[in-house]
Design an enzyme around this catalytic site. Sequence first.
Site, mmCIF file in Angstrom:
data_model
loop_
_atom_site.group_PDB
_atom_site.id
_atom_site.type_symbol
_atom_site.label_atom_id
_atom_site.label_comp_id
_atom_site.label_asym_id
_atom_site.label_seq_id
_atom_site.Cartn_x
_atom_site.Cartn_y
_atom_site.Cartn_z
ATOM 1 N N ASP A 102 0.857 -1.192 0.000
ATOM 2 C CA ASP A 102 0.000 0.000 0.000
ATOM 3 C C ASP A 102 0.896 1.247 0.000
ATOM 4 O O ASP A 102 1.274 1.746 -1.061
ATOM 5 C CB ASP A 102 -0.893 -0.093 1.248
ATOM 6 C CG ASP A 102 -1.837 1.069 1.401
ATOM 7 O OD1 ASP A 102 -2.073 1.782 0.416
ATOM 8 O OD2 ASP A 102 -2.356 1.292 2.516
ATOM 9 N N LYS A 130 -1.530 -1.253 -4.303
ATOM 10 C CA LYS A 130 -2.379 -0.046 -4.308
ATOM 11 C C LYS A 130 -1.470 1.139 -4.607
ATOM 12 O O LYS A 130 -0.795 1.651 -3.718
ATOM 13 C CB LYS A 130 -2.910 0.124 -2.877
ATOM 14 C CG LYS A 130 -4.391 0.110 -2.716
ATOM 15 C CD LYS A 130 -4.712 0.642 -1.333
ATOM 16 C CE LYS A 130 -5.497 -0.324 -0.522
ATOM 17 N NZ LYS A 130 -5.736 0.187 0.846
ATOM 18 N N ARG A 164 -10.639 -12.667 6.566
ATOM 19 C CA ARG A 164 -9.522 -13.323 5.873
ATOM 20 C C ARG A 164 -9.994 -14.542 5.100
ATOM 21 O O ARG A 164 -9.398 -14.932 4.115
ATOM 22 C CB ARG A 164 -8.464 -13.792 6.881
ATOM 23 C CG ARG A 164 -7.727 -12.669 7.584
ATOM 24 C CD ARG A 164 -6.517 -13.237 8.306
ATOM 25 N NE ARG A 164 -5.966 -12.336 9.301
ATOM 26 C CZ ARG A 164 -5.105 -11.351 9.044
ATOM 27 N NH1 ARG A 164 -4.721 -11.118 7.812
ATOM 28 N NH2 ARG A 164 -4.639 -10.591 10.005
HETATM 29 P P1 5GP Z 1 2.116 -0.739 3.591
HETATM 30 O O1 5GP Z 1 3.186 -0.866 4.634
HETATM 31 O O2 5GP Z 1 2.593 -1.041 2.207
HETATM 32 O O3 5GP Z 1 1.409 0.579 3.681
HETATM 33 O O4 5GP Z 1 0.998 -1.773 3.969
HETATM 34 C C1 5GP Z 1 1.199 -3.130 4.001
HETATM 35 C C2 5GP Z 1 0.213 -3.787 4.948
HETATM 36 O O5 5GP Z 1 -0.905 -2.941 5.216
HETATM 37 C C3 5GP Z 1 -0.370 -5.020 4.319
HETATM 38 O O6 5GP Z 1 0.415 -6.148 4.589
HETATM 39 C C4 5GP Z 1 -1.743 -5.094 4.963
HETATM 40 O O7 5GP Z 1 -1.678 -5.811 6.176
HETATM 41 C C5 5GP Z 1 -2.122 -3.657 5.273
HETATM 42 N N1 5GP Z 1 -3.066 -3.072 4.294
HETATM 43 C C6 5GP Z 1 -2.830 -2.037 3.453
HETATM 44 N N2 5GP Z 1 -3.906 -1.750 2.694
HETATM 45 C C7 5GP Z 1 -4.848 -2.641 3.075
HETATM 46 C C8 5GP Z 1 -6.195 -2.877 2.632
HETATM 47 O O8 5GP Z 1 -6.776 -2.242 1.731
HETATM 48 N N3 5GP Z 1 -6.851 -3.888 3.247
HETATM 49 C C9 5GP Z 1 -6.278 -4.642 4.237
HETATM 50 N N4 5GP Z 1 -7.036 -5.610 4.763
HETATM 51 N N5 5GP Z 1 -5.022 -4.447 4.664
HETATM 52 C C10 5GP Z 1 -4.313 -3.462 4.084
#
Ligand code: 5GP
Length: 179
Positions: A102, A130, A164
């Site tokens: 994300d 994303k 999940r």
């Molecule tokens: P980042 O560190 O890249 O921002 O986010 C990674 C983690 O954020 C993912 O492993 C996940 O656990 C959580 N995450 C980010 N976006 C989403 C989303 O739209 N839905 C869910 N369920 N988890 C998300």
Amino acid sequence: MLEKDIEQILFTKEEIENRCAELGKQISEDYKDKKPLIIGVLRGCVPFMERILENLDIYCTVDFIKVSSYEGTNSTGTLIIKQDITTSLVDKEIILVEDIVDTGLTIKKLIPLLYDRGAKDVKVCTLLHKTAREKYHNDLDYIGFFCEDHFVVGFGLDYNEYYRNLPYIGVLKKEIYNN
Ligand code: 5GP
């Protein structure tokens, strides 16, 4: 029962499985002369990791790490290792398997940690990416699907540990997490 909380289905079970077969084939080709260590990032990776593994026709080993940077639907900014890898990483060629990238923070913090422990190479395989909220750029080597800026659940992805077990990926209704 769970379906009533879902606004829209983004990727069906069949679409995900077909994509996993393609990714597995590609990884098998790329690693045919190597013996990678596949590290799943818990807990969201589980169904995706299983689908990837069953499509790999190479010698590989498996481990897991559990990290957290999220509370509810918001990133807290700091990465906490909640459950560590037990395998030696020295000279290993690693493929990190994530449910979603994300902001990119989790991967950004995790990759140097693996190199610090002696990894020779680290590649990333994520089910979803994303791009809209990306703050920390990472080279993602294998991407299942690109995803719009929604909060998604299912196929391993949770909201407060629920959803999940949904067999598809869907957008969670806003009223569920705004309550
Ligand atoms: P980042 O560190 O890249 O921002 O986010 C990674 C983690 O954020 C993912 O492993 C996940 O656990 C959580 N995450 C980010 N976006 C989403 C989303 O739209 N839905 C869910 N369920 N988890 C998300």
